[in-house]
Design a protein around this motif. Structure first.
Motif, PDB file in Angstrom:
ATOM      1  N   MET A 165       0.833  -1.192   0.000  1.00 30.06           N
ATOM      2  CA  MET A 165       0.000   0.000   0.000  1.00 30.06           C
ATOM      3  C   MET A 165       0.875   1.251   0.000  1.00 30.06           C
ATOM      4  O   MET A 165       0.394   2.341  -0.300  1.00 30.06           O
ATOM      5  CB  MET A 165      -0.957   0.018   1.199  1.00 30.06           C
ATOM      6  CG  MET A 165      -2.215  -0.802   1.016  1.00 30.06           C
ATOM      7  SD  MET A 165      -3.219  -0.312  -0.405  1.00 30.06           S
ATOM      8  CE  MET A 165      -4.129   1.077   0.258  1.00 30.06           C
ATOM      9  N   ILE A 192      -1.513  -5.387  -7.498  1.00 28.12           N
ATOM     10  CA  ILE A 192      -2.957  -5.661  -7.416  1.00 28.12           C
ATOM     11  C   ILE A 192      -3.171  -7.086  -6.896  1.00 28.12           C
ATOM     12  O   ILE A 192      -3.980  -7.328  -5.994  1.00 28.12           O
ATOM     13  CB  ILE A 192      -3.602  -5.523  -8.813  1.00 28.12           C
ATOM     14  CG1 ILE A 192      -3.338  -4.137  -9.403  1.00 28.12           C
ATOM     15  CG2 ILE A 192      -5.082  -5.835  -8.760  1.00 28.12           C
ATOM     16  CD1 ILE A 192      -3.947  -3.010  -8.650  1.00 28.12           C
ATOM     17  N   ARG A 204      -2.348  -7.373  -3.222  1.00 25.07           N
ATOM     18  CA  ARG A 204      -3.378  -6.854  -2.318  1.00 25.07           C
ATOM     19  C   ARG A 204      -4.612  -7.739  -2.298  1.00 25.07           C
ATOM     20  O   ARG A 204      -5.367  -7.744  -1.342  1.00 25.07           O
ATOM     21  CB  ARG A 204      -3.758  -5.434  -2.734  1.00 25.07           C
ATOM     22  CG  ARG A 204      -2.629  -4.481  -2.479  1.00 25.07           C
ATOM     23  CD  ARG A 204      -3.016  -3.064  -2.773  1.00 25.07           C
ATOM     24  NE  ARG A 204      -1.816  -2.315  -3.117  1.00 25.07           N
ATOM     25  CZ  ARG A 204      -1.680  -1.597  -4.213  1.00 25.07           C
ATOM     26  NH1 ARG A 204      -2.670  -1.483  -5.054  1.00 25.07           N
ATOM     27  NH2 ARG A 204      -0.557  -0.965  -4.427  1.00 25.07           N
ATOM     28  N   ARG A 205      -4.825  -8.466  -3.376  1.00 30.96           N
ATOM     29  CA  ARG A 205      -5.935  -9.390  -3.387  1.00 30.96           C
ATOM     30  C   ARG A 205      -5.690 -10.511  -2.377  1.00 30.96           C
ATOM     31  O   ARG A 205      -6.599 -11.051  -1.780  1.00 30.96           O
ATOM     32  CB  ARG A 205      -6.071  -9.987  -4.784  1.00 30.96           C
ATOM     33  CG  ARG A 205      -7.483 -10.005  -5.271  1.00 30.96           C
ATOM     34  CD  ARG A 205      -7.537 -10.141  -6.755  1.00 30.96           C
ATOM     35  NE  ARG A 205      -7.944  -8.900  -7.378  1.00 30.96           N
ATOM     36  CZ  ARG A 205      -8.172  -8.770  -8.677  1.00 30.96           C
ATOM     37  NH1 ARG A 205      -8.005  -9.787  -9.480  1.00 30.96           N
ATOM     38  NH2 ARG A 205      -8.560  -7.627  -9.158  1.00 30.96           N
ATOM     39  N   PHE A 226     -17.630   1.749   2.008  1.00 28.54           N
ATOM     40  CA  PHE A 226     -17.865   2.476   0.770  1.00 28.54           C
ATOM     41  C   PHE A 226     -19.265   3.073   0.820  1.00 28.54           C
ATOM     42  O   PHE A 226     -20.137   2.551   1.499  1.00 28.54           O
ATOM     43  CB  PHE A 226     -17.782   1.525  -0.428  1.00 28.54           C
ATOM     44  CG  PHE A 226     -16.454   0.856  -0.565  1.00 28.54           C
ATOM     45  CD1 PHE A 226     -15.284   1.577  -0.379  1.00 28.54           C
ATOM     46  CD2 PHE A 226     -16.367  -0.481  -0.871  1.00 28.54           C
ATOM     47  CE1 PHE A 226     -14.049   0.962  -0.509  1.00 28.54           C
ATOM     48  CE2 PHE A 226     -15.135  -1.100  -1.009  1.00 28.54           C
ATOM     49  CZ  PHE A 226     -13.974  -0.374  -0.816  1.00 28.54           C
ATOM     50  N   TYR A 259     -17.930  -6.140  -2.959  1.00 32.40           N
ATOM     51  CA  TYR A 259     -17.052  -5.302  -3.795  1.00 32.40           C
ATOM     52  C   TYR A 259     -15.808  -6.031  -4.292  1.00 32.40           C
ATOM     53  O   TYR A 259     -15.515  -6.061  -5.487  1.00 32.40           O
ATOM     54  CB  TYR A 259     -16.654  -4.057  -3.003  1.00 32.40           C
ATOM     55  CG  TYR A 259     -15.894  -3.032  -3.814  1.00 32.40           C
ATOM     56  CD1 TYR A 259     -16.578  -2.087  -4.565  1.00 32.40           C
ATOM     57  CD2 TYR A 259     -14.508  -3.004  -3.826  1.00 32.40           C
ATOM     58  CE1 TYR A 259     -15.903  -1.148  -5.317  1.00 32.40           C
ATOM     59  CE2 TYR A 259     -13.821  -2.075  -4.574  1.00 32.40           C
ATOM     60  CZ  TYR A 259     -14.524  -1.148  -5.315  1.00 32.40           C
ATOM     61  OH  TYR A 259     -13.841  -0.223  -6.052  1.00 32.40           O
ATOM     62  N   VAL A 279     -14.814  -6.937  -8.225  1.00 33.36           N
ATOM     63  CA  VAL A 279     -13.657  -6.460  -8.988  1.00 33.36           C
ATOM     64  C   VAL A 279     -12.792  -7.631  -9.456  1.00 33.36           C
ATOM     65  O   VAL A 279     -12.034  -7.493 -10.405  1.00 33.36           O
ATOM     66  CB  VAL A 279     -12.782  -5.431  -8.222  1.00 33.36           C
ATOM     67  CG1 VAL A 279     -13.553  -4.180  -7.916  1.00 33.36           C
ATOM     68  CG2 VAL A 279     -12.196  -6.016  -6.976  1.00 33.36           C
ATOM     69  N   SER A 314     -10.639   0.568  -1.393  1.00 40.34           N
ATOM     70  CA  SER A 314     -10.849  -0.155  -2.637  1.00 40.34           C
ATOM     71  C   SER A 314      -9.549  -0.778  -3.150  1.00 40.34           C
ATOM     72  O   SER A 314      -9.518  -1.950  -3.519  1.00 40.34           O
ATOM     73  CB  SER A 314     -11.432   0.804  -3.672  1.00 40.34           C
ATOM     74  OG  SER A 314     -11.421   0.225  -4.937  1.00 40.34           O
ATOM     75  N   LEU A 315      -8.474  -0.003  -3.131  1.00 42.80           N
ATOM     76  CA  LEU A 315      -7.193  -0.529  -3.618  1.00 42.80           C
ATOM     77  C   LEU A 315      -6.725  -1.700  -2.764  1.00 42.80           C
ATOM     78  O   LEU A 315      -6.176  -2.673  -3.268  1.00 42.80           O
ATOM     79  CB  LEU A 315      -6.133   0.573  -3.614  1.00 42.80           C
ATOM     80  CG  LEU A 315      -6.364   1.683  -4.633  1.00 42.80           C
ATOM     81  CD1 LEU A 315      -5.442   2.852  -4.369  1.00 42.80           C
ATOM     82  CD2 LEU A 315      -6.160   1.157  -6.043  1.00 42.80           C
ATOM     83  N   ALA A 316      -6.973  -1.599  -1.440  1.00 43.95           N
ATOM     84  CA  ALA A 316      -6.515  -2.656  -0.546  1.00 43.95           C
ATOM     85  C   ALA A 316      -7.255  -3.964  -0.800  1.00 43.95           C
ATOM     86  O   ALA A 316      -6.820  -5.019  -0.370  1.00 43.95           O
ATOM     87  CB  ALA A 316      -6.690  -2.234   0.911  1.00 43.95           C
ATOM     88  N   LEU A 317      -8.404  -3.876  -1.485  1.00 44.07           N
ATOM     89  CA  LEU A 317      -9.131  -5.107  -1.808  1.00 44.07           C
ATOM     90  C   LEU A 317      -8.668  -5.698  -3.129  1.00 44.07           C
ATOM     91  O   LEU A 317      -9.254  -6.657  -3.627  1.00 44.07           O
ATOM     92  CB  LEU A 317     -10.626  -4.824  -1.882  1.00 44.07           C
ATOM     93  CG  LEU A 317     -11.322  -4.707  -0.537  1.00 44.07           C
ATOM     94  CD1 LEU A 317     -12.723  -4.177  -0.708  1.00 44.07           C
ATOM     95  CD2 LEU A 317     -11.352  -6.051   0.155  1.00 44.07           C
ATOM     96  N   GLY A 318      -7.644  -5.091  -3.718  1.00 44.96           N
ATOM     97  CA  GLY A 318      -7.133  -5.644  -4.961  1.00 44.96           C
ATOM     98  C   GLY A 318      -7.815  -5.066  -6.189  1.00 44.96           C
ATOM     99  O   GLY A 318      -7.743  -5.645  -7.264  1.00 44.96           O
ATOM    100  N   ALA A 319      -8.501  -3.919  -6.031  1.00 44.65           N
ATOM    101  CA  ALA A 319      -9.081  -3.269  -7.204  1.00 44.65           C
ATOM    102  C   ALA A 319      -7.983  -2.476  -7.907  1.00 44.65           C
ATOM    103  O   ALA A 319      -7.078  -1.955  -7.253  1.00 44.65           O
ATOM    104  CB  ALA A 319     -10.215  -2.342  -6.793  1.00 44.65           C
ATOM    105  N   THR A 320      -8.081  -2.367  -9.230  1.00 45.11           N
ATOM    106  CA  THR A 320      -7.124  -1.522  -9.934  1.00 45.11           C
ATOM    107  C   THR A 320      -7.542  -0.066  -9.744  1.00 45.11           C
ATOM    108  O   THR A 320      -8.657   0.221  -9.306  1.00 45.11           O
ATOM    109  CB  THR A 320      -7.118  -1.831 -11.435  1.00 45.11           C
ATOM    110  OG1 THR A 320      -8.430  -1.576 -11.938  1.00 45.11           O
ATOM    111  CG2 THR A 320      -6.771  -3.280 -11.704  1.00 45.11           C
TER     112      THR A 320
END
Ligand SMILES: Nc1ncnc2c1ncn2[C@@H]1O[C@H](COP(=O)(O)OP(=O)(O)OP(=O)(O)O)[C@@H](O)[C@H]1O
Ligand SMILES: [Mg+2]
Lengths: 293, 324
Positions: A86, A114, A117-118, A130, A140, A144, B212-218
């Motif tokens: 991050m 990416i 982080r997934r 959100f 969410y 994605v 959102s990014l931390a969940l692996g979203a671009t």
């Protein structure tokens, strides 16, 4: 992504009730160390020209809870953000040294942040749902990842909310806003959101600092339960919390170098019982006994 | 509390009750602080406050009175011509009783429709690029930012000349058609839309992006699924303001071909077109009294069109603003 990060994790292993100082279990039998998840060595983090964190080396083991403690500004969040890249999002941040995840260098050029982080989820200090419904919040990460049939989505949402001990409280209002929940519920919603994608590791940055004692107790219970399945790294300011939930504790401090620049360092890293009962370093002892900062 | 006032408090007291200097200061300080909290400020402050409110109220009042007066006057003066013909009939130089704004309304709808179709993707796209993707350190990004801010203040006639040189003739070579009018007006209002959209995007908290990014979203998924929906109300406000300005503009359109008399319904890519403000101007400058009434009625027509477009945008905004 070129490097295959998949490593078969020994999901079948049951976690020992507690790890004692010499690494033996409650019966005194020597117990092999659980597999290493993160192997951090000689980590330096620089923000612009400010070298914020220096020379951090530690290892995180599978299905343990590792706590990072220390005074404000000593770089706990910084180190935590290095573990799922991050810090890439922070303008001016530069990470040197090695962070290996199951033996693979997380910062190798061919690694896709990416994907990292997934697989390595994160829960933030302030609950940050959100601006969407409870259902959409949890779904969410799955959305994605790619298209999924509605029925599978429903199942995964229920599974995640149940896992985060929130299902009973919200099952009748999944379509309502995530903001309509209390702070503690919001934080559990964020945990549900993170575990819905079935990550391998959960990073938590002071997840209880905005919560009251009852909500904190719930989240702590949840962490202990989740540790059967996930590897957890938690930053906390609450020493009792570290003592209650963690298997290992890393104590960081901020000190001035020869040029008077304040920076964070790892002072001591050991099994939690040892850190709290018989720390090796004087600074650790002062901090946990409240004689410091 | 000034020393003078402390002095005064001290003198008010009988000599015997005086304690040490420090206590007196503390008491005076506490009293001053308490007064500040619990009682109205001094008379001077009260006067300033009242005066300030009065000025503000006067400003608001003037604006409201002027607006109602203009609309009221237009209603009274234009009343004789407020009929269906006004909307449905084409323009005429001979017969003011039966002339209307039909072709001008259609022209305005075409031009404004084109403007919306252009400014929404371009404005929002530019704002997303500048806020989410652009590297502020790069000189060209800073150059673009600076220029957008400056463009927002350029007089509209300049855009008219630009449109004439590059869209009607020159590079685009579209000729004097409604599409050229759309493009010219779009250029004119784009800076406003970009600035408003950037503001709206910037207002989305970074905790949402990080989550959102931390969940692996671009980054792209984060913008599309999280940032844009949250910023939509603000972006729509910018679009509403831009469109409202574009509807009223006559000067640049005169340069890019909005002619005063179009008897047949215009089309988007060919043939002459006219728009409401140009048509109004044309009626207003004729000597006959009847045409002046037409012009005034035309103002009302324009207000109605503006209100229709704006209510649609506001309805859209409220849908997005559903409180989460
Ligand atoms: N985004 C950033 N940009 C620049 N400097 C930063 C940034 N984030 C952290 N720092 C600096 O890095 C150092 C460590 O910060 P960090 O947030 O990791 O501390 P922390 O131990 O998490 O503190 P706290 O307990 O207050 O959360 C501090 O000196 C801080 O000023
Ligand atoms: Mg922190």
């Amino acid at each position: 992504m070129a490097v295959d990060l998949t490593v078969t994790t020994a999901r079948g292993r049951t976690k020992p009730a507690s790890v004692t100082a010499d690494g033996s279990d409650a019966l005194g039998e020597p117990r092999p160390l659980p597999p290493t998840v993160f192997d951090v060595s000689d980590l330096f983090v620089t923000y612009g020209s400010h070298r914020a964190v220096r020379e951090v080396s530690l290892t995180v083991h599978e299905r343990e809870i590792t706590a990072l403690i220390g005074p404000s500004g000593c770089g706990k969040s910084t180190v935590l953000r290095c573990l799922n890249r991050m810090n890439d999002q922070v303008p001016g941040a530069r990470v040197t040294g090695k962070v290996a995840y199951y033996g693979e260098d997380l910062y190798a050029p061919q690694v896709d942040p990416i994907e990292v982080r997934r697989r390595i989820g994160m829960v933030f200090q302030k609950p940050n749902p959100f601006p969407k419904s409870i259902y959409e919040n949890v779904a969410y990460g799955l959305r994605v990842e790619g298209r999924r049939p509605k029925s599978e989505l429903d199942d995964r949402v229920e599974e995640a909310l149940t896992g985060a001990a929130l299902w009973d409280e919200v099952k009748d209002k999944l379509k309502e806003s995530g903001f309509a929940l209390s702070g503690g519920q919001q934080q559990r919603l964020c945990i549900a959101r993170a575990i819905a994608v079935r990550p391998e590791v959960l990073l938590m940055d002071e997840p209880c600092s905005a919560l009251d004692p009852i909500a904190t107790a719930k989240v702590e219970d949840l962490m202990l339960k989740l540790a059967d399945e996930f590897t957890i790294v938690i930053v906390t300011h609450n020493m009792q919390q570290a003592a209650r939930v963690s298997d290992r504790t890393a104590f960081f401090t901020a000190e001035n170098d020869s040029e008077g620049v304040r920076h964070g360092r790892l002072v001591e890293y050991d099994v939690t019982d040892k850190i709290f009962s018989n720390p090796a370093d004087r600074r650790t002892e002062d901090y946990i006994s409240g004689r410091f900062g | 509390m000034t020393t003078g006032e402390t002095q005064k408090i001290r003198e008010d007291r009988p000599r015997e009750r005086r304690t040490t200097e420090r206590t007196r200061l503390a008491v005076a300080g506490a009293r001053a602080a308490g007064q500040g909290l619990y009682t109205p400020r001094s008379a001077k402050h009260r006067v300033t406050n009242t005066l300030f409110s009065a000025v503000l109220f006067l400003g608001l009042g003037t604006a409201l009175v002027a607006l109602t007066a203009i609309i009221g006057w237009a209603l009274v003066e234009g009343w004789p011509r407020l009929d269906a013909n006004l909307f449905l009939a084409g323009p005429s130089t001979i017969n003011p009783e039966e002339a209307g704004f039909r072709t001008a309304i259609i022209g305005t709808v075409y031009v404004i429709g084109g403007v919306i179709a252009l400014i929404v993707p371009l404005g929002v796209g530019a704002a997303i690029y500048l806020e989410e993707f652009a590297d502020r350190e790069r000189w060209y990004n800073r150059f673009i930012e600076l220029n957008i801010q400056n463009l927002a203040g350029v007089p509209s006639i300049v855009f008219g000349i630009l449109g004439l040189a590059f869209i009607v003739r020159g590079l685009g070579n579209f000729g004097f058609v409604a599409a050229a009018g759309s493009m010219t007006l779009a250029l004119l209002v784009l800076p406003t839309v970009i600035l408003a959209s950037r503001e709206a995007i910037r207002a989305v908290p970074s905790s949402v992006r990080n989550g959102s990014l931390a969940l692996g979203a671009t980054l792209w998924q984060t913008v599309w699924r999280n940032v844009l929906p949250a910023a939509a109300p603000g972006i729509l406000t910018g679009v509403i303001l831009g469109v409202a300005r574009a509807i009223g503009e006559a000067a640049p359109l005169l340069l890019v071909g909005a002619v005063t008399f179009v008897v047949y319904d215009p089309s988007f890519f060919e043939g002459g077109y006219s728009v409401l403000p140009v048509q109004i101007y044309n009626y207003a400058k004729r000597p006959q009294e009847e045409f002046h009434v037409m012009a005034i009625a035309g103002v009302l027509v324009m207000l109605v069109v503006l209100m229709l477009i704006n209510s649609f945008a506001i309805w859209l905004r409220n849908r997005y603003e559903k409180k989460w």
